[in-house]
Scaffold this active site. Sequence first.
Site, PDB file in Angstrom:
ATOM      1  N   HIS A 123      45.120  50.527  40.156  1.00  0.00           N
ATOM      2  CA  HIS A 123      46.409  51.109  39.745  1.00  0.00           C
ATOM      3  C   HIS A 123      46.294  51.823  38.395  1.00  0.00           C
ATOM      4  CE1 HIS A 123      47.909  48.578  42.954  1.00  0.00           C
ATOM      5  NE2 HIS A 123      47.533  47.495  42.309  1.00  0.00           N
TER       6      HIS A 123
ATOM      7  N   SER B 119      43.537  45.744  45.534  1.00  0.00           N
ATOM      8  CA  SER B 119      43.988  45.312  44.215  1.00  0.00           C
ATOM      9  C   SER B 119      43.424  43.925  43.865  1.00  0.00           C
ATOM     10  CB  SER B 119      45.515  45.352  44.141  1.00  0.00           C
ATOM     11  OG  SER B 119      45.965  45.204  42.820  1.00  0.00           O
TER      12      SER B 119
END
Length: 204
Positions: A162, A121
């Site tokens: 995501h 991420s």
Amino acid sequence: MAKIFITSYLAGTQQKLLEFMSKTDNVQDQILFITTAANVESYTKYMADGIKMLQNLGYKLDFLDIAAENELTCYQKIEAAKIICVAGGNTFYLLQAIKQKNLLTLLRHKILKDCLYIGESAGGIILSKNIRYCEAMDDKSLAPDLEDDASLNVIDFFPLPHYIEKPFIEPVKEIFEVYKCQINLVPIDNKQVITILNDDIKIY
């Protein structure tokens, strides 16, 4: 040359990490695991899951919080590392800590020339030229001393982790709509990865 593994959720991409590792010449079992981005997050189970997964695979982790350690210790640990894993969290806070300890140039050199890099991420986003695009997903106010958003500039695209995954559905939709015609966004969900092995880039 560059050996990079970018994921939204490290623990959810174990098999792909194993496949990637098998394609490298890596024989190391020690990973420098940078926890910094999670410092300002209220939910950090994703990081605990990633740590457990790596340890279950037999890796020994040397933990580093760039924000907490002094500059010399950070420099020495990063300089010596053969595998670096940067956990997810707040990208702006992470970049602020890297810049405060004057580690941007060293990290870029290590990733491009000298080590295998795993970015989860935020750890993937900082590879971009500039992290401004992720502001809808990460609270920039948590990095009040960050003077600019210029980042590592290791890759020529912008990972969007995501993608359509809770709790980031609306932020990633907003980022995609705002930036899709401005920069080369590469969305990945929590089961997908972006791998770079020398000049070979794969998204799957």
